[in-house]
Design an enzyme around this catalytic site. Structure first.
Site, short mmCIF file in Angstrom:
data_model
loop_
_atom_site.label_atom_id
_atom_site.label_comp_id
_atom_site.label_asym_id
_atom_site.label_seq_id
_atom_site.Cartn_x
_atom_site.Cartn_y
_atom_site.Cartn_z
N HIS A 44 0.83 -1.20 0.00
CA HIS A 44 0.00 0.00 0.00
C HIS A 44 0.87 1.26 0.00
O HIS A 44 0.67 2.17 -0.82
CB HIS A 44 -0.90 -0.01 1.24
CG HIS A 44 -1.78 1.18 1.37
ND1 HIS A 44 -3.08 1.20 0.92
CD2 HIS A 44 -1.55 2.42 1.89
CE1 HIS A 44 -3.61 2.38 1.16
NE2 HIS A 44 -2.70 3.15 1.75
N GLU A 45 1.84 1.30 0.90
CA GLU A 45 2.71 2.47 0.99
C GLU A 45 3.58 2.61 -0.26
O GLU A 45 3.91 3.73 -0.67
CB GLU A 45 3.58 2.39 2.24
CG GLU A 45 2.80 2.45 3.54
CD GLU A 45 1.99 3.73 3.67
OE1 GLU A 45 2.42 4.78 3.16
OE2 GLU A 45 0.91 3.68 4.29
N HIS A 63 1.83 4.69 -2.82
CA HIS A 63 2.00 6.12 -2.60
C HIS A 63 3.40 6.58 -3.03
O HIS A 63 3.56 7.61 -3.70
CB HIS A 63 1.81 6.46 -1.11
CG HIS A 63 0.43 6.21 -0.60
ND1 HIS A 63 -0.72 6.60 -1.26
CD2 HIS A 63 0.00 5.60 0.55
CE1 HIS A 63 -1.77 6.27 -0.57
NE2 HIS A 63 -1.38 5.65 0.54
#
Length: 352
Positions: A19-20, A23
Site C-alpha cells: 500500500h505504501e 504512494h
C-alpha cells in the site's frame, strides 16, 4: 500453529508495505519529494540515503510508511505534496488502495493458475424431491443472473445470497437467451438425501466450464469484484443493525482465523491455498476500506481535497488546513478507539 501465525503477521506487513509503495511510486513519478520510505515500523535496522530519500528497514514487519514533504505540514518546497495540482494528489492518495486491489487480483490469479474447471451459475440438475422445477420455477440450463437484485458473479454467490434472503426470493435467470424473472420463489434450505445422508441443501446442481486462460482471467476479476461486494454488504449490515461492533474482526481475529485455517487444512498445499485466498480477500478489503470518506484514511483525505477544491472555486480561498488537521486527528482517535474495542472482542472470542 506458530508458523501460520508468523505467516499471517508477515502477510499483513506485506500488504501494508505494498500500500505504501503505491504512494511512494506515484509520488516519485509525479515529482513529489519523498523524505523517507520505510518497510516495517519501529526502530530502524538498516538505513540508506539515496538522493533526497531515506530508505529504511525497521524492526517490526507490520507495515511501513511513505513520508512526503508537505503532506501533514506547511512547506515552501515547490515539490511538496501540498503544492501539487489536485489531480496529482488524487492519484497519489488513491495509489495505495489501487496497489492493494491489484495485489488481491494477482493472488487470485495465482490461486486459479492450475485450475482445470470452474463451477458456473448454470443449473445442471436438481436433487431428488426438489419442488421448484418447471417453467414456473427453475429449469435445467437456466443461468442465474441475480438474487434479490444482487448480481451473481460466481456460482458461490448463490448460496451466500440465498442465505441472506427471507422465505421468498426474487431470481432473474436467462433461459434460451431470454431474461426471465421469478418473483417470491420459496427457495430455502430443505432436507435432501445425498449419498445416503440427510443434508440441508438448496437442491441445485451446477454445471462446470473449462478453465481456459480467458476463463481464468475472467473468474479472477469477478472474484476480486466479489470481494468488493462482500465489503459493501458487511458495511450495510453494520449500518442497518444486522451486524454489530461485536461481529467486527480486526487484525488479531484475522491472524487467529488464518492460523486456524492453516492448521486445520488437510495438507500443506491446501493450507497455502486457503491462506492465499484469505490474503486476497484482506488485500481487497484494505483497498475498499481505505478509500471510505472517513477522517484519517486516504478516502478522508480525498474527500477533503475535493471539498477544498469546491470551496476555492466558490469562495476563491482555501479552507484553513488546521481545521482538516483537527478532523483527521479526531478521526484517528476514534479509529484507534474502535481498534481497541475490536481487539478486545477478538481476544474474548479467542480465549473463550
Amino acid at each position: 500453529m506458530l508458523v501460520y501465525i508468523l505467516i499471517a503477521l508477515l502477510l499483513f506487513g506485506v500488504l501494508v508495505a505494498v500500500h505504501e509503495f503505491g504512494h511512494f511510486a506515484t509520488a516519485k513519478l509525479l515529482g513529489v519529494r519523498v523524505n523517507e520510505f520505510a518497510i516495517g515500523m519501529g526502530p530502524a535496522l538498516l538505513k540508506k540515503q539515496r538522493g533526497e530519500t531515506l530508505y529504511s528497514l525497521r524492526a517490526f514487519p507490520v507495515g511501513g510508511y511513505c513520508a512526503m514533504e508537505g503532506e501533514d505540514e506547511d512547506s515552501d518546497d515547490p515539490r511538496a505534496f501540498g503544492s501539487q495540482a489536485i489531480w496529482k494528489r488524487l492519484i497519489i492518495l488513491c495509489a495505495g488502495a489501487f496497489m492493494n486491489f491489484v495485489t488481491g487480483l494477482l493472488l487470485v490469479l495465482l490461486l486459479y493458475a492450475n485450475a482445470k474447471a470452474f463451477t458456473a451459475p448454470v443449473i445442471a440438475g436438481f436433487m431428488d424431491g426438489f419442488p421448484l422445477s418447471g417453467e414456473e420455477g427453475i429449469m435445467v440450463g437456466d443461468r442465474i443472473v441475480s438474487v434479490d437484485g444482487e448480481r451473481v458473479y460466481l456460482a458461490s454467490d448463490i448460496s451466500m445470497l440465498l442465505g441472506r434472503a427471507g422465505d421468498g426470493v426474487d431470481l432473474v435467470v436467462t433461459r434460451d437467451g431470454q431474461r426471465v424473472e421469478l418473483d417470491d420463489l420459496p427457495l430455502t434450505l430443505r432436507e435432501y438425501t445425498v449419498n445416503g445422508q440427510q443434508v440441508q441443501r438448496y437442491g441445485l446442481y451446477f454445471a462446470t466450464e473449462d478453465a481456459t486462460f480467458g476463463a481464468k482471467l475472467r473468474i479472477s476479476w469477478l472474484q476480486a469484484v466479489d470481494f468488493v461486494r462482500l465489503v459493501r454488504l458487511s458495511l450495510t449490515d453494520l449500518l442497518t443493525g444486522r451486524a454489530g461492533v461485536k461481529d467486527l474482526t480486526g487484525p488479531i481475529g484475522i491472524v487467529d482465523t488464518i492460523a486456524q485455517v492453516g492448521n486445520q487444512s488437510a495438507t500443506k498445499a491446501i493450507a497455502v491455498q486457503n491462506i492465499l485466498y484469505f490474503a486476497a480477500l484482506i488485500a481487497v478489503n484494505l483497498a475498499v476500506m481505505n478509500l471510505l470518506p472517513l477522517p484519517a484514511l486516504d478516502g478522508g483525505r480525498v474527500f477533503f481535497l475535493l471539498v477544498n477544491a469546491l470551496w476555492q472555486l466558490v469562495f476563491r480561498r482555501k479552507i484553513n488546513p488546521k481545521y482538516e488537521g483537527y478532523i483527521h486527528f479526531a478521526g484517528l482517535l476514534a479509529l484507534l478507539g474502535l481498534m481497541v474495542v475490536v481487539a478486545f472482542n477478538d481476544l474474548v472470542r479467542i480465549f473463550s
